[in-house]
Every structure is written in C-alpha cells, then in structure tokens.
Design a protein around this motif. Structure first.
Motif, PDB file in Angstrom:
ATOM      1  N   THR A  12       0.688  -1.387   0.072  1.00  0.00           N
ATOM      2  CA  THR A  12      -0.264  -0.244   0.256  1.00  0.00           C
ATOM      3  C   THR A  12       1.369   0.985  -0.066  1.00  0.00           C
ATOM      4  O   THR A  12       0.614   2.432  -0.293  1.00  0.00           O
ATOM      5  CB  THR A  12      -1.027  -0.385   1.161  1.00  0.00           C
ATOM      6  OG1 THR A  12      -1.383  -0.950   1.226  1.00  0.00           O
ATOM      7  CG2 THR A  12      -2.184   1.643   1.727  1.00  0.00           C
ATOM      8  N   ILE A  13       1.941   1.538   0.620  1.00  0.00           N
ATOM      9  CA  ILE A  13       2.807   2.281   0.770  1.00  0.00           C
ATOM     10  C   ILE A  13       3.402   2.539  -1.119  1.00  0.00           C
ATOM     11  O   ILE A  13       3.745   3.547  -1.346  1.00  0.00           O
ATOM     12  CB  ILE A  13       3.472   2.513   1.817  1.00  0.00           C
ATOM     13  CG1 ILE A  13       3.527   2.285   3.546  1.00  0.00           C
ATOM     14  CG2 ILE A  13       4.897   3.118   1.438  1.00  0.00           C
ATOM     15  CD1 ILE A  13       4.048   1.529   4.412  1.00  0.00           C
ATOM     16  N   ILE A  14       4.148   1.497  -0.771  1.00  0.00           N
ATOM     17  CA  ILE A  14       4.744   1.912  -2.498  1.00  0.00           C
ATOM     18  C   ILE A  14       3.049   2.151  -3.679  1.00  0.00           C
ATOM     19  O   ILE A  14       3.643   3.088  -4.334  1.00  0.00           O
ATOM     20  CB  ILE A  14       5.507   0.468  -2.951  1.00  0.00           C
ATOM     21  CG1 ILE A  14       6.526  -0.054  -2.511  1.00  0.00           C
ATOM     22  CG2 ILE A  14       5.819   0.505  -4.198  1.00  0.00           C
ATOM     23  CD1 ILE A  14       6.675  -1.723  -2.966  1.00  0.00           C
ATOM     24  N   ALA A  15       2.002   1.884  -4.193  1.00  0.00           N
ATOM     25  CA  ALA A  15       0.761   1.800  -4.320  1.00  0.00           C
ATOM     26  C   ALA A  15       0.877   3.563  -4.019  1.00  0.00           C
ATOM     27  O   ALA A  15       1.169   4.173  -4.963  1.00  0.00           O
ATOM     28  CB  ALA A  15      -0.376   1.693  -4.658  1.00  0.00           C
ATOM     29  N   SER A  16       0.990   4.152  -3.140  1.00  0.00           N
ATOM     30  CA  SER A  16       0.681   5.233  -2.743  1.00  0.00           C
ATOM     31  C   SER A  16       1.891   6.834  -3.230  1.00  0.00           C
ATOM     32  O   SER A  16       1.387   6.810  -4.011  1.00  0.00           O
ATOM     33  CB  SER A  16       0.751   6.239  -1.448  1.00  0.00           C
ATOM     34  OG  SER A  16      -0.308   5.044  -0.434  1.00  0.00           O
ATOM     35  N   LEU A  64       4.434   4.254 -14.410  1.00  0.00           N
ATOM     36  CA  LEU A  64       3.194   4.019 -12.786  1.00  0.00           C
ATOM     37  C   LEU A  64       2.181   3.733 -12.915  1.00  0.00           C
ATOM     38  O   LEU A  64       1.466   3.319 -12.068  1.00  0.00           O
ATOM     39  CB  LEU A  64       3.964   5.471 -12.641  1.00  0.00           C
ATOM     40  CG  LEU A  64       5.783   5.447 -12.485  1.00  0.00           C
ATOM     41  CD1 LEU A  64       5.879   7.578 -12.048  1.00  0.00           C
ATOM     42  CD2 LEU A  64       6.242   5.147 -11.180  1.00  0.00           C
ATOM     43  N   ILE A  65       1.304   4.210 -14.328  1.00  0.00           N
ATOM     44  CA  ILE A  65       0.404   4.355 -14.677  1.00  0.00           C
ATOM     45  C   ILE A  65       0.067   2.436 -14.197  1.00  0.00           C
ATOM     46  O   ILE A  65      -1.056   1.826 -13.615  1.00  0.00           O
ATOM     47  CB  ILE A  65      -0.102   3.938 -15.687  1.00  0.00           C
ATOM     48  CG1 ILE A  65      -0.039   6.029 -15.666  1.00  0.00           C
ATOM     49  CG2 ILE A  65      -1.652   4.001 -16.318  1.00  0.00           C
ATOM     50  CD1 ILE A  65      -0.611   7.196 -16.785  1.00  0.00           C
ATOM     51  N   GLN A  66       0.312   1.543 -14.968  1.00  0.00           N
ATOM     52  CA  GLN A  66       0.744   0.148 -15.565  1.00  0.00           C
ATOM     53  C   GLN A  66       0.773  -0.505 -13.762  1.00  0.00           C
ATOM     54  O   GLN A  66       0.173  -1.555 -13.689  1.00  0.00           O
ATOM     55  CB  GLN A  66       1.295  -0.721 -16.235  1.00  0.00           C
ATOM     56  CG  GLN A  66       1.361  -0.176 -17.681  1.00  0.00           C
ATOM     57  CD  GLN A  66       2.709  -0.318 -18.072  1.00  0.00           C
ATOM     58  OE1 GLN A  66       3.045  -1.049 -18.308  1.00  0.00           O
ATOM     59  NE2 GLN A  66       2.280  -0.216 -19.856  1.00  0.00           N
ATOM     60  N   ARG A  72      -4.395  -2.073  -8.066  1.00  0.00           N
ATOM     61  CA  ARG A  72      -5.783  -1.873  -7.671  1.00  0.00           C
ATOM     62  C   ARG A  72      -6.790  -2.807  -8.280  1.00  0.00           C
ATOM     63  O   ARG A  72      -7.631  -3.292  -7.340  1.00  0.00           O
ATOM     64  CB  ARG A  72      -6.454  -0.588  -8.736  1.00  0.00           C
ATOM     65  CG  ARG A  72      -5.708   0.524  -7.926  1.00  0.00           C
ATOM     66  CD  ARG A  72      -6.119   1.814  -9.255  1.00  0.00           C
ATOM     67  NE  ARG A  72      -6.163   2.819  -7.618  1.00  0.00           N
ATOM     68  CZ  ARG A  72      -5.526   4.594  -8.141  1.00  0.00           C
ATOM     69  NH1 ARG A  72      -6.216   5.016  -9.535  1.00  0.00           N
ATOM     70  NH2 ARG A  72      -5.749   5.371  -7.263  1.00  0.00           N
ATOM     71  N   LEU A  73      -6.091  -3.648  -9.907  1.00  0.00           N
ATOM     72  CA  LEU A  73      -6.945  -4.927  -9.879  1.00  0.00           C
ATOM     73  C   LEU A  73      -6.641  -6.501  -9.172  1.00  0.00           C
ATOM     74  O   LEU A  73      -7.942  -7.175  -9.058  1.00  0.00           O
ATOM     75  CB  LEU A  73      -6.463  -5.754 -10.815  1.00  0.00           C
ATOM     76  CG  LEU A  73      -7.040  -4.648 -11.988  1.00  0.00           C
ATOM     77  CD1 LEU A  73      -6.306  -4.349 -13.722  1.00  0.00           C
ATOM     78  CD2 LEU A  73      -8.491  -4.852 -13.109  1.00  0.00           C
ATOM     79  N   GLU A 198      -1.560  -8.731 -20.819  1.00  0.00           N
ATOM     80  CA  GLU A 198      -2.335  -9.914 -21.086  1.00  0.00           C
ATOM     81  C   GLU A 198      -3.290  -9.421 -20.083  1.00  0.00           C
ATOM     82  O   GLU A 198      -4.237  -9.895 -19.551  1.00  0.00           O
ATOM     83  CB  GLU A 198      -0.908 -10.729 -20.319  1.00  0.00           C
ATOM     84  CG  GLU A 198      -0.633 -10.988 -21.413  1.00  0.00           C
ATOM     85  CD  GLU A 198       0.864 -12.073 -20.901  1.00  0.00           C
ATOM     86  OE1 GLU A 198       1.297 -12.442 -19.764  1.00  0.00           O
ATOM     87  OE2 GLU A 198       1.272 -12.649 -22.190  1.00  0.00           O
ATOM     88  N   ILE A 199      -3.252  -9.075 -18.987  1.00  0.00           N
ATOM     89  CA  ILE A 199      -4.010  -9.046 -17.422  1.00  0.00           C
ATOM     90  C   ILE A 199      -5.850  -8.044 -18.251  1.00  0.00           C
ATOM     91  O   ILE A 199      -6.599  -8.523 -17.460  1.00  0.00           O
ATOM     92  CB  ILE A 199      -3.213  -8.283 -16.038  1.00  0.00           C
ATOM     93  CG1 ILE A 199      -2.213  -9.127 -15.408  1.00  0.00           C
ATOM     94  CG2 ILE A 199      -4.049  -7.832 -15.239  1.00  0.00           C
ATOM     95  CD1 ILE A 199      -2.873 -10.387 -15.049  1.00  0.00           C
ATOM     96  N   VAL A 200      -4.470  -7.365 -18.836  1.00  0.00           N
ATOM     97  CA  VAL A 200      -6.507  -6.064 -18.970  1.00  0.00           C
ATOM     98  C   VAL A 200      -7.339  -6.823 -20.187  1.00  0.00           C
ATOM     99  O   VAL A 200      -8.383  -7.193 -19.865  1.00  0.00           O
ATOM    100  CB  VAL A 200      -5.958  -4.975 -19.461  1.00  0.00           C
ATOM    101  CG1 VAL A 200      -6.573  -4.353 -20.247  1.00  0.00           C
ATOM    102  CG2 VAL A 200      -4.932  -3.581 -18.249  1.00  0.00           C
TER     103      VAL A 200
END
Length: 231
Positions: A12-16, A64-66, A72-73, A198-200
């Motif tokens: 979570t810290i890294i995501a923030s 970063l967006i990926q 989030r997914l 692939e995930i999307v």
C-alpha cells in the motif's frame, strides 16, 4: 517496555508513492508539451533534446500507471468500466496523443478502421495498453507504424505493426503463462508492458470468451506486430 511489533503494509505504501509520482510526472509532461511546442514555434534547436526527454518521461509515466492499475486490480479496488466505444476514434486519439514523438522521429502512421466500428471495452484500460505498446514501438520501428482494427472470429482485433527488426522468437513462442518476465538489462525491458496488456485483455470477458494478446513478425510492414483481441 516491550517494543510493539508493527505490520507495515509495504504494498500500500509503494502504491501510494507510485500514485504521487504518477501525478507529478503527468504535470511535468504537460509542462514539457507546452515548452516543446513553444521552442518549435521559435525554432529553438534544443526542442529536439526536450522531445526525447518527453519520450523517456512518458515511458516512466506509463510504467507507473501500469503498476498502479495492476495493484488496484489485484486488490479488487478497480472494476472495469465497460462502455460502447468508437474504435476509429480510439485509434485517432492514439495518434494525436503521440504526435510529438512521431514528428520527432519522422515516423509516419497509417490507420485502417471502419468508421462505424464500435465495441464494448474499458476505454481507459485499453487506451493505456495501446499507448504503452505504441510508445514501445518508437524504440524499434524504422519509419512506419500501422494501426489496424477489425472484427475477426467474433473478437475485436486491434494491431500495432512496425517496420523494425521484429520480436525475438522466444518471446513469440512463449505462451502468456510461460513468458519470460525477467529484466533485460541490455534493452531495459522489464516485460511489464506485455504483462499489463495480458491482464487487461484477460479481464475483458463476454460469455465464455476472454480477451488475449498475440505477437508475431511480418504482417504488412515486415516488422513486429502486437495484436489485442477483445471478445
């Protein structure tokens, strides 16, 4: 007094942190766009170097967006926003968004898509996949890109072709489950872009069909060809 043990949620810290970096970089990219346009208008030679800086910053921003999207997914914090979209507009927007780099590298783009082709998909996610793929193609194509959208066997197929040296055979042969996601320190490739695609694609489902991607060489321009299939 005993020290209390704390559980630190590094994910979570890294995501923030990624979220903050992404926002700052987006502001920087907007500023760079204005500066490059102004420098071109008054014929300042340094506009070329700034365009390359813009390209590298955009690559980092895409990564970063990926990363944030995958987080989030994975945490079920993002639900696909599937809407009915014009595929032709999607391709045209893709060209406009990358115009700065296309002009800088003298790359011509050919698009092929019926005006009345519409399909259901998450516009932001699919735009992200195609933007990242197109941005990656700038590194390998010689002078041309071709964007093609068509319906094939009940799937919407969107392809990005180039006239470069093509994908390595090992990458084409590998299935999505066995694709090597190790870091290539020579090319700087982490495989994150393909993994994200692939995930999307996999998250897009329709009845018993799932989206997927494929890679090949050849096609019309003779280089690499990335294809995204959406049910």
């Amino acid at each position: 007094m005993e020290n209390e043990q704390r559980n630190i949620d590094f994910a979570t810290i890294i995501a923030s942190a990624v979220h903050d970096m992404k926002n700052s970089l987006s502001m920087l990219l907007n500023y760079l766009d204005d500066v490059v346009d102004y420098f071109k208008e008054i014929n300042v030679p340094e506009a070329v170097q700034l365009t390359h800086l813009h390209y590298e910053a955009k690559r980092v921003n895409n990564n970063l967006i990926q990363l944030l999207s995958l987080y989030r997914l994975d945490k079920s914090m993002y639900s696909l926003n599937v809407t009915y979209n014009s595929v032709n507009e999607l391709l045209n927007d893709l060209v406009i968004q990358n115009k700065t780099m296309l002009d800088y590298k003298n790359i011509t783009v050919e698009t092929e898509c019926e005006d009345d082709l519409f399909w259901f998909f998450d516009l932001d996610m699919i735009s992200g996949v195609l933007n990242s793929t197109m941005n990656n193609s700038f590194r390998y194509t010689k002078s041309k890109l071709r964007l093609v959208a068509e319906v094939e066997d009940g799937y919407l197929k969107i392809s990005i072709e180039d006239d470069g040296g093509g994908y390595p055979k090992s990458l084409i042969d590998a299935t999505s489950d066995h694709r090597d996601k190790s870091i290539d320190f020579c090319s700087g490739s982490t495989g994150l872009g393909l993994y994200f695609a692939e995930i999307v694609a996999d998250f897009h489902t329709n009845k018993n069909k799932k989206g997927y991607i494929s890679l090949c060489n050849g096609c019309t321009l003779g280089g690499g060809c990335f294809s995204l299939y959406l049910p």
